[in-house]
Design a protein around this motif. Structure first.
Motif, mmCIF file in Angstrom:
data_model
loop_
_atom_site.group_PDB
_atom_site.id
_atom_site.type_symbol
_atom_site.label_atom_id
_atom_site.label_comp_id
_atom_site.label_asym_id
_atom_site.label_seq_id
_atom_site.Cartn_x
_atom_site.Cartn_y
_atom_site.Cartn_z
ATOM 1 N N TYR A 202 0.071 3.888 23.107
ATOM 2 C CA TYR A 202 0.950 3.518 21.916
ATOM 3 C C TYR A 202 0.279 2.354 21.296
ATOM 4 O O TYR A 202 -0.334 1.538 21.572
ATOM 5 N N GLY A 203 0.701 2.397 19.959
ATOM 6 C CA GLY A 203 0.305 1.028 19.167
ATOM 7 C C GLY A 203 0.953 1.110 17.948
ATOM 8 O O GLY A 203 1.695 2.022 17.453
ATOM 9 N N ASN A 204 0.855 0.143 17.077
ATOM 10 C CA ASN A 204 1.253 -0.141 15.680
ATOM 11 C C ASN A 204 0.862 0.825 14.643
ATOM 12 O O ASN A 204 -0.636 0.744 14.611
ATOM 13 N N LYS A 205 1.161 1.387 13.861
ATOM 14 C CA LYS A 205 0.949 2.131 12.709
ATOM 15 C C LYS A 205 1.745 1.680 11.455
ATOM 16 O O LYS A 205 2.727 1.502 11.536
ATOM 17 N N SER A 206 1.113 1.872 10.289
ATOM 18 C CA SER A 206 1.883 1.833 9.063
ATOM 19 C C SER A 206 1.461 3.016 7.787
ATOM 20 O O SER A 206 0.470 3.410 8.198
ATOM 21 N N GLY A 207 2.521 3.138 7.415
ATOM 22 C CA GLY A 207 2.166 4.258 6.154
ATOM 23 C C GLY A 207 3.564 5.046 5.946
ATOM 24 O O GLY A 207 4.463 4.684 6.651
ATOM 25 N N THR A 208 3.465 5.744 4.770
ATOM 26 C CA THR A 208 4.517 6.137 4.496
ATOM 27 C C THR A 208 4.978 7.172 5.494
ATOM 28 O O THR A 208 6.125 7.928 5.643
ATOM 29 N N SER A 209 3.887 8.015 6.204
ATOM 30 C CA SER A 209 4.058 8.795 7.236
ATOM 31 C C SER A 209 4.842 8.226 8.570
ATOM 32 O O SER A 209 5.465 8.946 9.524
ATOM 33 N N MET A 210 4.978 6.979 8.679
ATOM 34 C CA MET A 210 5.782 6.452 9.587
ATOM 35 C C MET A 210 7.067 6.157 9.068
ATOM 36 O O MET A 210 8.017 5.936 10.081
ATOM 37 N N ALA A 211 7.394 6.350 7.911
ATOM 38 C CA ALA A 211 8.735 5.946 7.342
ATOM 39 C C ALA A 211 9.445 7.177 7.114
ATOM 40 O O ALA A 211 10.770 7.030 7.481
ATOM 41 N N THR A 212 8.934 8.287 6.903
ATOM 42 C CA THR A 212 9.781 9.687 6.836
ATOM 43 C C THR A 212 10.246 10.026 7.876
ATOM 44 O O THR A 212 11.421 10.617 7.613
ATOM 45 N N PRO A 213 9.901 9.920 9.176
ATOM 46 C CA PRO A 213 10.631 10.298 10.319
ATOM 47 C C PRO A 213 12.108 9.527 10.641
ATOM 48 O O PRO A 213 13.010 10.217 11.016
ATOM 49 N N HIS A 214 11.959 8.317 10.253
ATOM 50 C CA HIS A 214 13.263 7.813 10.169
ATOM 51 C C HIS A 214 14.426 8.338 9.524
ATOM 52 O O HIS A 214 15.516 8.546 9.733
ATOM 53 N N VAL A 215 14.143 8.916 8.459
ATOM 54 C CA VAL A 215 14.899 9.666 7.752
ATOM 55 C C VAL A 215 15.374 10.863 7.943
ATOM 56 O O VAL A 215 16.673 11.429 7.977
ATOM 57 N N ALA A 216 14.234 11.740 8.222
ATOM 58 C CA ALA A 216 14.553 12.906 8.924
ATOM 59 C C ALA A 216 15.461 12.826 10.309
ATOM 60 O O ALA A 216 16.519 13.527 10.575
ATOM 61 N N GLY A 217 15.172 11.702 11.049
ATOM 62 C CA GLY A 217 16.208 11.454 12.121
ATOM 63 C C GLY A 217 17.630 11.285 11.642
ATOM 64 O O GLY A 217 18.671 11.745 12.297
ATOM 65 N N ALA A 218 17.829 10.400 10.443
ATOM 66 C CA ALA A 218 19.126 10.243 10.240
ATOM 67 C C ALA A 218 19.734 11.485 9.812
ATOM 68 O O ALA A 218 20.964 11.593 9.606
ATOM 69 N N SER B 49 0.734 -1.239 0.020
ATOM 70 C CA SER B 49 0.153 -0.032 -0.053
ATOM 71 C C SER B 49 0.718 1.151 0.217
ATOM 72 O O SER B 49 0.289 2.283 0.563
ATOM 73 N N ALA B 50 2.132 1.173 -0.828
ATOM 74 C CA ALA B 50 2.965 2.706 -0.674
ATOM 75 C C ALA B 50 3.273 2.595 -2.090
ATOM 76 O O ALA B 50 3.280 1.845 -3.014
ATOM 77 N N ALA B 51 3.220 3.916 -2.495
ATOM 78 C CA ALA B 51 3.526 4.450 -3.738
ATOM 79 C C ALA B 51 5.202 4.302 -4.203
ATOM 80 O O ALA B 51 5.918 3.941 -3.086
#
Length: 161
Positions: free
Chosen positions: A103-119, A77-79
Motif C-alpha cells: 500500500y502507498g500514497n497515490k495522486s491523480g484524478t483516478s484516485m478521485a473518481t472512486p470516491h464519487v462512484a462510492g457516493a 496537475s489536474a484538469a
C-alpha cells in the motif's frame, strides 16, 4: 446490481465527436441505471478548450471529476473546465494498493473518481421503497436523481469556481 462505474481511463485531449460510439455506450449504461464517473486528465488543462475523453462527453449519465487536495484546492496537475468538469474530489495523497501486496500514497484524478462512484452507491443503498420502485420502473431517471443530489450537495470552493 451495478449502479455506478469508475472510468479512470481515457484519451487526453480527445475530441468527443471522434468517439461517438464511446459516448453512446455511456448513454446506454445510463438508460439501464448505471451512472458513469469519469476521471479527467492529469494535466493543468482547460478541458473546455483542449478536450478530453471521457470527461468532454455531453452525456447526462456521467459525473466528470477532477482531483483536489486535503485543502479542497485543485491539484496543480489536474484538469478543469467550466462546462465539462462537474466537481472535485479528494485525489491527492490517497492510500491505494500497489504491486507486490503493498500500500502507498497515490495522486491523480483516478484516485478521485472512486470516491464519487462510492457516493453514488451509498446514496443508492439508502433508497427507500418508493425510490427503489422508481429505479425499477425508470432506471435512467432514477440515476439522474442521484446525480442531481450529488451535484446539488457539493461545497462550492474558491479554487474550483
Amino acid at each position: 446490481f451495478v449502479v455506478a462505474d469508475n472510468c479512470s481511463f481515457g484519451v487526453n485531449q480527445g475530441q468527443p465527436e471522434d468517439y461517438p460510439i464511446w459516448e453512446a455506450m455511456y448513454d446506454s449504461l445510463g438508460a439501464l441505471g448505471i451512472l458513469s464517473i469519469g476521471a479527467t486528465a492529469n494535466a493543468n488543462w482547460d478541458i473546455d478548450v483542449v478536450g478530453d475523453i471521457p470527461t468532454g462527453f455531453e452525456t447526462p449519465y456521467m459525473i466528470a471529476v477532477t482531483n483536489t487536495d486535503r485543502n479542497d484546492a485543485k491539484n496543480t496537475s489536474a484538469a478543469y473546465g467550466d462546462t465539462t468538469i462537474d466537481l472535485g474530489a479528494p485525489g491527492t495523497g490517497i492510500i491505494s494498493t500497489l504491486i507486490n501486496n503493498n500500500y502507498g500514497n497515490k495522486s491523480g484524478t483516478s484516485m478521485a473518481t472512486p470516491h464519487v462512484a462510492g457516493a453514488v452507491a451509498l446514496l443508492m443503498s439508502a433508497g427507500d421503497t418508493l425510490f427503489m420502485e422508481s429505479y425499477k420502473n425508470n432506471p435512467g431517471g432514477a440515476v439522474l436523481q442521484i446525480k442531481n443530489h450529488i451535484l446539488n450537495g457539493v461545497d462550492t470552493v474558491p479554487d474550483l469556481t
